[in-house]
Design an enzyme around this catalytic site. Structure first.
Site, mmCIF file in Angstrom:
data_model
loop_
_atom_site.group_PDB
_atom_site.id
_atom_site.type_symbol
_atom_site.label_atom_id
_atom_site.label_comp_id
_atom_site.label_asym_id
_atom_site.label_seq_id
_atom_site.Cartn_x
_atom_site.Cartn_y
_atom_site.Cartn_z
ATOM 1 N N HIS A 1 10.949 -45.577 -71.595
ATOM 2 C CA HIS A 1 11.639 -45.778 -72.707
ATOM 3 C C HIS A 1 12.327 -46.718 -73.557
ATOM 4 O O HIS A 1 13.111 -47.626 -73.381
ATOM 5 C CB HIS A 1 12.712 -46.058 -71.268
ATOM 6 C CG HIS A 1 12.913 -45.187 -69.815
ATOM 7 N ND1 HIS A 1 14.262 -43.666 -69.639
ATOM 8 C CD2 HIS A 1 12.569 -45.419 -69.245
ATOM 9 C CE1 HIS A 1 13.846 -43.404 -68.825
ATOM 10 N NE2 HIS A 1 12.972 -44.256 -68.001
ATOM 11 N N GLU B 1 14.716 -46.163 -75.669
ATOM 12 C CA GLU B 1 16.633 -46.376 -76.212
ATOM 13 C C GLU B 1 16.572 -47.315 -75.251
ATOM 14 O O GLU B 1 18.125 -47.863 -75.472
ATOM 15 C CB GLU B 1 17.266 -44.999 -75.545
ATOM 16 C CG GLU B 1 16.985 -44.294 -74.041
ATOM 17 C CD GLU B 1 16.149 -44.071 -72.971
ATOM 18 O OE1 GLU B 1 14.555 -44.089 -73.482
ATOM 19 O OE2 GLU B 1 15.863 -44.041 -71.763
ATOM 20 N N CYS C 1 10.318 -40.604 -70.535
ATOM 21 C CA CYS C 1 9.943 -39.745 -68.876
ATOM 22 C C CYS C 1 9.831 -38.596 -67.995
ATOM 23 O O CYS C 1 8.677 -38.186 -67.539
ATOM 24 C CB CYS C 1 11.141 -41.244 -67.860
ATOM 25 S SG CYS C 1 10.262 -41.823 -66.685
#
Ligand code: GLN
Length: 232
Positions: free
Chosen positions: A208, A210, A100
């Protein structure tokens, strides 16, 4: 030194995570989970990167997490980290992954920058639009299409559930060195939007990974780190 200690040290991957605006723990946990899934006989050690002395050649990989690209790039400038980071990234034995805001900071060109510009790392031949999906679209989740370059490294599903938060996108690749790793088919537009790329030892994702349970992108990163670590 006993040989088992040497083996263990050789078998550890050292990953720095730029720690300016959170997401450190999420990336760390996803890396450990990915390692478990891959049944790798190596240790993964993560290190906070907050000042130039943390950017050392003992690190094998680096993650630049999301956040606000203006804040992150100002932090890097104020702490004299732009040059050391750029030098570190340009060593082909090191693998860098920006998510990002990380994708924005790695790019050579940016659309919709704040007035006065933002100091950038200028290492990827990409033109990135900062808030491609619009400022109002704070976040959304969508399936992205994975390219063969990705599935050759991480075989399996051809799609991935992406979490987008005020996400950027690559609006143009500026050299043939840039490979597309994932696209997103926006219903309103005829063309697929590029949301993940790699250029040699640098990876960037607009979403994202994660924040999802699926750790295939962390596996992809670990595999790249393992490969590049042994380059001459
Ligand atoms: N669009 C944001 C920026 O300009 C990035 C958002 C994110 O990292 N989640 O920095």
């Amino acid at each position: 030194m006993p040989s088992n200690v040497e083996t263990k040290e050789e078998g550890s991957l050292k990953i720095g995570i730029l720690e300016v605006q959170g997401a450190f723990l999420e990336h760390k946990n996803a890396l450990l989970k990915a390692k478990e899934k891959m049944k790798l006989p190596v240790q993964i050690e993560t290190y906070e990167v907050r000042n130039p002395s943390h950017v050392t050649s003992s690190l094998d990989g680096m993650i630049i997490p999301g956040g606000e690209s203006t804040t992150i790039s100002l932090f890097l400038k104020r702490n004299n980290m732009i040059e050391p980071l750029r030098d570190w990234i340009q060593n082909r034995r090191h693998v860098t992954w920006g998510t990002c805001a990380g994708m924005i900071i790695l790019a050579k060109q940016n659309e919709n920058q704040k007035i006065g510009g933002q100091p950038m790392l200028d290492v990827m031949d990409t033109d990135v639009s900062r808030n491609y999906f619009g400022r109002q679209v704070h976040s959304f989740e969508a399936e992205v299409n994975l390219s063969d370059s990705f599935t050759q490294v991480c075989p399996g599903d051809k799609t991935y559930h992406g979490v987008f938060i005020r996400a950027p996108a690559v609006v143009q690749t500026l050299s043939p060195k840039v490979e597309v790793l994932a696209t997103f088919t926006q219903k309103e537009k005829a063309e697929d939007v590029i949301v993940a790329v790699q250029q040699e030892n640098i990876i960037a994702t607009a979403f994202h990974p994660e924040l999802t349970e699926d750790v295939r992108w962390h596996q992809f990163f670990i595999k790249r780190v393992l490969t590049n670590k042994t380059l001459p």
